[in-house]
Write a protein that holds these residues in place. Structure first.
Motif, mmCIF file in Angstrom:
data_model
loop_
_atom_site.group_PDB
_atom_site.id
_atom_site.type_symbol
_atom_site.label_atom_id
_atom_site.label_comp_id
_atom_site.label_asym_id
_atom_site.label_seq_id
_atom_site.Cartn_x
_atom_site.Cartn_y
_atom_site.Cartn_z
ATOM 1 N N ALA A 176 -6.362 -9.802 4.474
ATOM 2 C CA ALA A 176 -6.789 -11.194 4.249
ATOM 3 C C ALA A 176 -5.942 -11.843 3.158
ATOM 4 N N GLU A 177 -5.584 -11.076 2.127
ATOM 5 C CA GLU A 177 -4.821 -11.640 1.003
ATOM 6 C C GLU A 177 -3.373 -11.960 1.390
ATOM 7 N N PHE A 178 -2.732 -11.033 2.105
ATOM 8 C CA PHE A 178 -1.292 -11.187 2.341
ATOM 9 C C PHE A 178 -0.906 -11.584 3.773
ATOM 10 N N VAL A 224 5.120 -3.374 -2.421
ATOM 11 C CA VAL A 224 4.419 -4.364 -3.247
ATOM 12 C C VAL A 224 3.340 -3.628 -4.038
ATOM 13 N N PRO A 225 3.366 -3.722 -5.371
ATOM 14 C CA PRO A 225 2.411 -2.955 -6.169
ATOM 15 C C PRO A 225 1.001 -3.531 -6.101
ATOM 16 N N HIS A 226 0.035 -2.683 -6.429
ATOM 17 C CA HIS A 226 -1.362 -3.113 -6.466
ATOM 18 C C HIS A 226 -1.646 -3.709 -7.828
ATOM 19 N N GLY A 246 -3.315 13.403 1.905
ATOM 20 C CA GLY A 246 -3.570 12.590 0.707
ATOM 21 C C GLY A 246 -4.919 11.905 0.695
ATOM 22 N N ASN A 247 -5.628 11.891 1.823
ATOM 23 C CA ASN A 247 -6.889 11.150 1.889
ATOM 24 C C ASN A 247 -7.702 11.692 3.067
ATOM 25 N N PRO A 248 -8.764 12.480 2.771
ATOM 26 C CA PRO A 248 -9.521 13.100 3.866
ATOM 27 C C PRO A 248 -10.169 12.080 4.810
ATOM 28 N N VAL A 294 0.044 -4.429 10.963
ATOM 29 C CA VAL A 294 -1.254 -4.178 10.329
ATOM 30 C C VAL A 294 -1.751 -2.774 10.666
ATOM 31 N N THR A 295 -2.183 -2.018 9.628
ATOM 32 C CA THR A 295 -2.923 -0.775 9.921
ATOM 33 C C THR A 295 -4.431 -0.998 9.786
ATOM 34 N N SER A 296 -4.840 -1.908 8.870
ATOM 35 C CA SER A 296 -6.280 -2.129 8.643
ATOM 36 C C SER A 296 -6.788 -3.151 9.651
ATOM 37 N N GLY A 334 0.834 -1.209 0.000
ATOM 38 C CA GLY A 334 0.000 0.000 0.000
ATOM 39 C C GLY A 334 0.858 1.243 0.000
ATOM 40 N N SER A 335 0.665 2.062 -1.023
ATOM 41 C CA SER A 335 1.419 3.320 -1.058
ATOM 42 C C SER A 335 0.471 4.475 -1.342
ATOM 43 N N GLY A 336 -0.663 4.489 -0.612
ATOM 44 C CA GLY A 336 -1.593 5.601 -0.696
ATOM 45 C C GLY A 336 -1.192 6.664 0.318
ATOM 46 N N ALA A 337 -2.197 7.262 0.962
ATOM 47 C CA ALA A 337 -1.922 8.366 1.878
ATOM 48 C C ALA A 337 -0.972 7.941 3.008
ATOM 49 N N ILE A 338 -1.232 6.775 3.593
ATOM 50 C CA ILE A 338 -0.409 6.335 4.727
ATOM 51 C C ILE A 338 0.936 5.790 4.238
ATOM 52 N N GLY A 339 0.882 4.875 3.269
ATOM 53 C CA GLY A 339 2.115 4.244 2.790
ATOM 54 C C GLY A 339 3.109 5.246 2.223
ATOM 55 N N LEU A 388 -2.103 11.205 11.619
ATOM 56 C CA LEU A 388 -1.323 10.584 12.690
ATOM 57 C C LEU A 388 -0.849 9.166 12.349
ATOM 58 N N VAL A 389 -1.628 8.458 11.504
ATOM 59 C CA VAL A 389 -1.406 7.019 11.347
ATOM 60 C C VAL A 389 0.011 6.655 10.853
ATOM 61 N N PRO A 390 0.521 7.307 9.787
ATOM 62 C CA PRO A 390 1.881 6.914 9.377
ATOM 63 C C PRO A 390 2.912 7.103 10.491
ATOM 64 N N GLU A 436 1.407 -3.593 6.318
ATOM 65 C CA GLU A 436 0.187 -3.425 5.503
ATOM 66 C C GLU A 436 -0.411 -2.051 5.731
ATOM 67 N N CYS A 437 -0.611 -1.306 4.657
ATOM 68 C CA CYS A 437 -1.397 -0.062 4.725
ATOM 69 C C CYS A 437 -2.184 0.046 3.431
ATOM 70 N N ALA A 438 -2.976 -1.009 3.168
ATOM 71 C CA ALA A 438 -3.658 -1.126 1.870
ATOM 72 C C ALA A 438 -5.145 -1.419 2.006
ATOM 73 N N GLY A 439 -5.636 -1.758 3.180
ATOM 74 C CA GLY A 439 -7.064 -2.036 3.345
ATOM 75 C C GLY A 439 -7.320 -3.431 3.883
ATOM 76 N N VAL A 440 -8.561 -3.649 4.344
ATOM 77 C CA VAL A 440 -8.893 -4.924 5.001
ATOM 78 C C VAL A 440 -8.729 -6.113 4.047
HETATM 79 N N1 LIG Z 1 -5.586 1.794 12.354
HETATM 80 C C1 LIG Z 1 -6.073 3.000 12.056
HETATM 81 O O1 LIG Z 1 -6.357 3.807 12.947
HETATM 82 C C2 LIG Z 1 -6.259 3.400 10.619
HETATM 83 C C3 LIG Z 1 -6.581 4.715 10.305
HETATM 84 C C4 LIG Z 1 -6.727 5.057 8.958
HETATM 85 C C5 LIG Z 1 -6.587 4.088 7.969
HETATM 86 N N2 LIG Z 1 -6.292 2.821 8.321
HETATM 87 C C6 LIG Z 1 -6.166 1.756 7.292
HETATM 88 O O2 LIG Z 1 -5.112 2.071 6.441
HETATM 89 C C7 LIG Z 1 -5.491 1.725 5.108
HETATM 90 C C8 LIG Z 1 -4.732 2.601 4.133
HETATM 91 O O3 LIG Z 1 -5.134 3.954 4.327
HETATM 92 P P1 LIG Z 1 -4.766 5.071 3.250
HETATM 93 O O4 LIG Z 1 -5.354 6.328 3.762
HETATM 94 O O5 LIG Z 1 -3.319 5.014 2.930
HETATM 95 O O6 LIG Z 1 -5.620 4.557 1.983
HETATM 96 P P2 LIG Z 1 -5.384 4.932 0.466
HETATM 97 O O7 LIG Z 1 -6.666 4.565 -0.228
HETATM 98 O O8 LIG Z 1 -4.865 6.315 0.318
HETATM 99 O O9 LIG Z 1 -4.232 3.938 -0.024
HETATM 100 C C9 LIG Z 1 -4.378 2.546 -0.082
HETATM 101 C C10 LIG Z 1 -3.305 2.026 -1.023
HETATM 102 O O10 LIG Z 1 -3.277 0.616 -0.963
HETATM 103 C C11 LIG Z 1 -3.159 0.110 -2.274
HETATM 104 N N3 LIG Z 1 -3.697 -1.253 -2.293
HETATM 105 C C12 LIG Z 1 -4.966 -1.648 -2.071
HETATM 106 N N4 LIG Z 1 -5.063 -2.986 -2.182
HETATM 107 C C13 LIG Z 1 -3.827 -3.443 -2.473
HETATM 108 C C14 LIG Z 1 -3.291 -4.730 -2.721
HETATM 109 N N5 LIG Z 1 -4.053 -5.823 -2.701
HETATM 110 N N6 LIG Z 1 -1.959 -4.833 -3.000
HETATM 111 C C15 LIG Z 1 -1.160 -3.752 -3.017
HETATM 112 N N7 LIG Z 1 -1.622 -2.491 -2.798
HETATM 113 C C16 LIG Z 1 -2.938 -2.344 -2.542
HETATM 114 C C17 LIG Z 1 -3.950 1.088 -3.121
HETATM 115 O O11 LIG Z 1 -3.579 1.013 -4.480
HETATM 116 C C18 LIG Z 1 -3.544 2.406 -2.474
HETATM 117 O O12 LIG Z 1 -2.328 2.879 -3.020
HETATM 118 C C19 LIG Z 1 -7.009 1.941 5.061
HETATM 119 O O13 LIG Z 1 -7.620 1.071 4.120
HETATM 120 C C20 LIG Z 1 -7.435 1.642 6.463
HETATM 121 O O14 LIG Z 1 -7.943 0.322 6.558
HETATM 122 C C21 LIG Z 1 -6.116 2.460 9.615
#
Ligand SMILES: NC(=O)c1ccc[n+]([C@@H]2O[C@H](COP(=O)([O-])OP(=O)(O)OC[C@H]3O[C@@H](n4cnc5c(N)ncnc54)[C@H](O)[C@@H]3O)[C@@H](O)[C@H]2O)c1
Length: 258
Positions: A66-68, A35-37, A231-233, A81-83, A9-14, A238-240, A58-62
């Motif tokens: 499960a996948e990785f 690891v690319p999406h 990067g993501n409202p 894990v962040t998700s 995951g390389s979105g807002a947090i990654g 704080l999370v990263p 992991e910072c890519a979603g729930v």
């Molecule tokens: N623990 C906490 O308090 C907390 C708070 C905020 C967010 N989060 C979690 O962090 C996750 C990431 O947040 P964000 O703001 O960076 O989201 P984001 O949507 O900005 O970025 C998610 C990134 O993950 C990538 N991705 C998704 N599935 C993938 C896969 N199977 N393989 C590789 N890359 C994949 C996407 O392409 C995207 O770049 C959220 O989905 C949320 O579950 C946790």
């Protein structure tokens, strides 16, 4: 010793974690790759991550947990894990927390006070935890909502209670809003004591969480108002930093819990 990590995951947090590591804020931690999406080839794969990384972050979603996640711990690698909402699902939770041989670490993420709740759960009884989360309506629009529901949500002028229930109910309807409620249940060691209320608040400037944990060792009243991630409202700035702080603890045995 250098701790080698790989990111999923390389979105807002990654991407913020990458910036912080590149800036050298975490001595002793080296990023092997992201690891690319899907098929977005970056020359780094999950299989490579398993070969070279001590910790897969992991910072890519729930769905990505499960996948990785199970493959990571089964390969003897640690997982951060962040998700955390993904751990609502019991069989996945068992694979990640109990099966090993790799260890699973959960970031404190957007919340504070989890340490006190964990200690109270270990040494006493958690009677009840309530969580009220307020978010901007636009961050709560879901794919399952029909046009009318979306419109009502987006044009609301007063706060709207969208859901009241436990982690299980929340993950079905608002999967991206379950991390905090799941973190509370995991800290309590009990999935039945947490009740959450999710409110869409058009007047909210920030995401806010109000936790009241009633325990035999004290009552903890915790209010956290999070600045949004640039990067993501829907994510918290704080999370990263919470993830990086966790990596620092893993890389340096400082002996400190705060
Ligand atoms: N623990 C906490 O308090 C907390 C708070 C905020 C967010 N989060 C979690 O962090 C996750 C990431 O947040 P964000 O703001 O960076 O989201 P984001 O949507 O900005 O970025 C998610 C990134 O993950 C990538 N991705 C998704 N599935 C993938 C896969 N199977 N393989 C590789 N890359 C994949 C996407 O392409 C995207 O770049 C959220 O989905 C949320 O579950 C946790």
């Amino acid at each position: 010793m250098t701790l080698t990590i790989a990111l999923i995951g390389s979105g807002a947090i990654g991407s913020r974690i990458v910036e912080l590591l590149d800036a050298g804020t975490v001595p002793g931690v080296r990023l092997a790759g992201v690891v690319p999406h899907g098929n977005a080839g970056t020359g780094f794969s999950f299989e490579e991550a398993l070969e070279v990384a001590d910790v897969v972050v992991e910072c890519a979603g729930v769905a990505a947990v499960a996948e990785f996640g199970p493959r990571t711990v089964a390969a003897g690698r640690d997982l951060l894990v962040t998700s955390i909402g993904a751990l609502c699902e019991e069989s996945l939770r068992t694979k990640l927390l109990d099966d090993g041989p790799g260890r699973t670490f959960l970031t404190t993420g957007a919340l504070g006070g989890l340490d006190a709740i964990t200690a109270a759960g270990a040494g006493g009884t958690i009677h009840r935890i309530t969580l009220e989360s307020r978010k901007l309506p636009a961050s709560l629009v879901q794919p399952w909502m029909d046009g009318e529901t979306k419109e009502r949500l987006l044009t609301a002028t007063l706060p709207v209670e969208l859901l009241r229930g436990g982690p299980g109910e929340l993950i079905k309807a608002f999967p991206k809003s379950t991390n905090v409620v799941s973190a509370l249940a995991l800290a309590a060691g009990n999935w039945d004591v947490v009740e959450a209320v999710l409110i869409a608040d058009p007047g909210a400037r920030h995401t806010a969480h109000h936790v009241v944990a009633e325990t035999s060792l004290g009552t903890f009243d915790i209010c956290v108002t999070n600045e949004a991630s640039p990067g993501n409202p829907a994510s918290s700035a704080l999370v990263p930093h919470a993830v990086v702080r966790g990596l620092k603890s893993l890389a340096n045995a400082s002996g400190s819990f705060i």
